[in-house]
Design an enzyme around this catalytic site. Structure first.
Site, PDB file in Angstrom:
ATOM      1  N   SER A  90      -6.802  29.708  44.175  1.00 20.54           N
ATOM      2  CA  SER A  90      -8.058  30.837  43.852  1.00 20.54           C
ATOM      3  C   SER A  90      -9.119  30.254  43.253  1.00 20.54           C
ATOM      4  O   SER A  90      -8.684  29.734  42.010  1.00 20.54           O
ATOM      5  CB  SER A  90      -7.570  32.183  43.279  1.00 20.54           C
ATOM      6  OG  SER A  90      -6.772  32.935  44.256  1.00 20.54           O
ATOM      7  N   ASP A 114     -16.104  39.000  44.055  1.00 16.22           N
ATOM      8  CA  ASP A 114     -14.990  38.208  43.488  1.00 16.22           C
ATOM      9  C   ASP A 114     -15.671  36.846  43.037  1.00 16.22           C
ATOM     10  O   ASP A 114     -14.925  35.945  43.055  1.00 16.22           O
ATOM     11  CB  ASP A 114     -13.917  38.120  44.166  1.00 16.22           C
ATOM     12  CG  ASP A 114     -12.700  37.932  43.670  1.00 16.22           C
ATOM     13  OD1 ASP A 114     -12.597  37.975  42.211  1.00 16.22           O
ATOM     14  OD2 ASP A 114     -11.638  37.479  43.976  1.00 16.22           O
ATOM     15  N   HIS A 164     -11.276  37.443  39.549  1.00 19.42           N
ATOM     16  CA  HIS A 164      -9.917  37.862  39.399  1.00 19.42           C
ATOM     17  C   HIS A 164      -9.147  36.731  38.465  1.00 19.42           C
ATOM     18  O   HIS A 164      -8.113  36.834  37.967  1.00 19.42           O
ATOM     19  CB  HIS A 164      -9.079  38.180  40.601  1.00 19.42           C
ATOM     20  CG  HIS A 164      -8.638  37.214  41.498  1.00 19.42           C
ATOM     21  ND1 HIS A 164      -9.481  36.641  42.565  1.00 19.42           N
ATOM     22  CD2 HIS A 164      -7.618  36.201  41.444  1.00 19.42           C
ATOM     23  CE1 HIS A 164      -8.841  35.593  43.236  1.00 19.42           C
ATOM     24  NE2 HIS A 164      -7.713  35.432  42.555  1.00 19.42           N
TER      25      HIS A 164
END
Length: 462
Positions: A222, A146, A116
Site C-alpha cells: 500500500s 486515501d 491508512h
C-alpha cells in the site's frame, strides 16, 4: 459325412443371401469436403504472437525501484488498566508498529503514500532501497482519496519518479507495481490495466475512481507505485479485494492525476480543494433508460441542479445526459467523479450532454465543495443554500452529504438538514466546528434535524 457337407453348404448359401441383401438395401452416403458458402466466419490472425510479448520492463524497473521506500508507522495508544481509566481515559502507553510503501516524487524528499499507512502516527520512519533510514514528517493527508504526503531531508538529491498522465492509460496496457513491503528492498510485479474508473465505495457515499490492474499487490505494498513501461507514475497502489486478505488477482490504484492534485492542494492550501458541477446524478442502464424514456444506456443522468451552482449558471438542465468532460468519455458516475477529482474550484470544464437527442457542449465553472466531517457523529455536512432552506421551510441548517462509517450509513441520513447541535442553532459548518470543539467529549451529543420527509427529529449520540 454327406450330412456334414450338406449342412455346410446350406450355411454358406444362407450367409451369401444375407450379405447380398444387406448390400442391396444399404444407402450410400457421400462425404464432401467442398467449402460451404456462408457469410459467417471466424476472424483469425496467423501472425506471430511473440511480437506482442517483447516488452522490456528492465528500464522501467531500474528507473523506479530506487524511488519506492518502506514506511514504518509507530503509533502510541493507552490501554486502560482499571474501570476509572476506562471511563475517564488514561492508562498505560503501548506502542504499535505498522508499515507500508511510499513513492519519492521530488529530489528534495517529498513522498506520497496512503493515508491508512500513516494514520495516527506518532513517529514515521522511511527506509530507502539502499537501506538508508530517515525520520519523516507529515505534511498533510486526505482521507477521502486515501492519499498522504510526508517528507524526508537529506544532504543529496533523492531518486524520484515523475508523474505520468493517468487519463491516457489504456485497458490492456502493461504496467509495473513497485512496492517495498516488510522492509525488504523494492519488489516489482508486472500486469496489465484491467479496468479504469472502478468504484469500490459506491454504497458509502464516497465515490472513487480507481485504476484496476492484475499486477500482484500484497500487504505492505500500500502506497507503492504503479508505473507504465516508460517508468512514469500513473497510480498509487491502495487496495485489493480479497476474502482472505491476500492478493487474489485484483488490485486498485489511485490515478496519478488525482494524487498529484491532492498533493498540490496540500502544499498550496493546506487542505484539498474540491470542485463540483452542482448536480444530482444517476448512472444510466437499460432499466433506467426505459423508465426515463431515453435511448442512451451509458452516461450520467442529471436528476437535479443545485441553485447557484456552476451547472445552474452554465445551463445544464435536469434530464441532460452527460457523455463527456473535456472530451473524455463518461460512461458512469465513477468516470465523472474521477475526472473532477483532478480539478479545482473555478476550473472551467467543457461538459458534453445529450439533450432531446441532440448533443451539445456547455462550458461549466466548477464551484467549491465546502464540507466538514463530524467524526463523533460519523457524518459529513455541507453548507445549505438559502434556496434549499426556503424549499424545506427552514431558516438555518447544514445538510448531511454522507455517512462516514457503515454503522451510521444504515440509517440513511443523507439529505437531512441539521438545525441544532446540543440545542445550539447551526447556521453553517463554522458553527458545527465551534460547537464540536467546545463540547465536553464525555457528554452525549444531541442532534436536531429535519428529515427528507419534512419531519423534525432528534438523535442522541452517546
Amino acid at each position: 459325412m454327406k450330412q456334414t457337407i450338406r449342412l455346410f453348404l446350406v450355411a454358406l448359401f444362407a450367409g451369401a443371401i444375407t450379405l447380398g441383401g444387406y448390400k442391396f438395401f444399404e444407402k450410400k452416403e457421400t462425404i464432401s469436403f467442398a467449402p460451404q458458402q456462408t457469410s459467417n466466419y471466424i476472424p483469425t490472425n496467423f501472425s506471430s504472437t511473440a511480437e506482442g510479448m517483447n516488452t522490456d520492463f528492465t528500464e522501467a524497473a531500474d528507473k523506479t525501484v530506487h524511488a519506492v521506500v518502506h514506511v514504518k508507522n509507530t503509533t502510541v495508544s493507552r490501554q486502560p488498566t482499571n474501570i476509572m481509566e476506562y471511563f475517564q481515559g488514561g492508562g498505560q502507553p503501548r506502542a504499535m508498529v505498522g508499515s507500508g510503501s511510499g513513492v519519492i516524487i521530488s529530489p528534495d524528499g517529498y513522498i506520497v503514500t496512503n493515508n491508512h499507512v500513516i494514520a495516527n502516527a506518532s513517529n514515521l520512519e522511511v527506509t530507502l532501497n539502499n537501506n538508508k533510514t530517515y525520520t519523516a514528517k507529515l505534511i498533510g493527508t486526505d482521507p477521502n482519496t486515501d492519499i498522504a504526503l510526508i517528507k524526508v531531508d537529506g544532504d543529496d538529491d533523492f531518486p524520484f519518479i515523475p508523474f505520468g498522465d493517468s487519463n491516457n492509460v489504456k485497458i490492456g496496457e502493461w504496467v509495473l507495481a513497485v512496492g517495498n513491503p516488510f522492509n525488504l528492498t523494492s519488489t516489482v510485479t508486472a500486469g496489465i490495466i484491467s479496468a479504469k474508473a472502478r468504484d469500490l465505495n459506491q454504497f458509502d457515499g464516497n465515490p472513487q475512481s480507481f485504476i484496476q490492474t492484475d499486477a500482484a499487490v500484497n500487504r505492505g505494498n500500500s502506497g507503492g507505485a504503479l508505473v507504465n513501461t516508460r517508468g512514469e507514475l500513473i497510480g498509487i497502489n491502495t487496495a485489493i479485494t480479497s476474502e482472505t486478505g491476500s492478493y487474489v488477482g485484483y488490485s486498485f490504484a489511485v490515478p496519478s492525476n488525482n494524487a498529484r492534485k491532492v498533493i498540490e492542494d496540500i502544499l498550496e492550501y493546506g487542505n484539498v480543494q474540491r470542485g463540483i458541477l452542482g448536480i444530482q446524478v444517476g448512472n444510466l442502464n437499460s432499466d433506467l433508460a426505459k423508465k426515463l424514456g431515453v435511448d442512451e444506456t451509458q452516461g450520467v443522468y442529471v436528476g437535479g441542479i443545485e441553485k447557484g451552482s456552476g451547472a445552474d449558471k452554465g445551463g445544464i438542465k435536469e434530464g441532460d445526459i452527460i457523455k463527456k468532460l473535456d472530451g473524455v468519455t463518461v460512461n458512469k458516475f465513477a468516470d465523472l467523479a474521477g475526472y473532477l477529482g483532478s480539478k479545482r474550484p473555478n476550473d472551467v470544464v467543457e461538459v458534453t450532454v445529450v439533450r432531446n437527442g441532440n448533443e451539445k457542449t456547455i462550458p461549466v465553472t466548477l464551484v467549491k465543495l465546502e464540507t466538514f466531517s463530524i467524526d463523533d457523529l460519523g457524518l459529513e455536512v455541507k453548507n445549505t443554500t438559502s434556496a434549499e432552506l426556503k424549499a424545506r421551510g427552514l431558516k438555518n441548517g447544514v445538510t448531511v452529504t454522507r455517512a462516514l462509517t457503515p454503522d451510521v450509513a444504515q440509517y440513511k441520513l443523507e439529505g437531512i438538514i441539521i438545525t441544532q447541535l446540543n440545542d445550539e442553532v447551526v447556521n453553517n459548518i463554522n458553527d458545527v466546528k465551534r460547537i464540536m470543539s467546545q463540547r465536553d467529549y464525555r457528554t452525549p451529543i444531541k442532534m436536531t434535524f429535519m428529515d427528507t420527509a419534512g419531519n423534525i427529529n432528534s438523535f442522541i449520540f452517546r
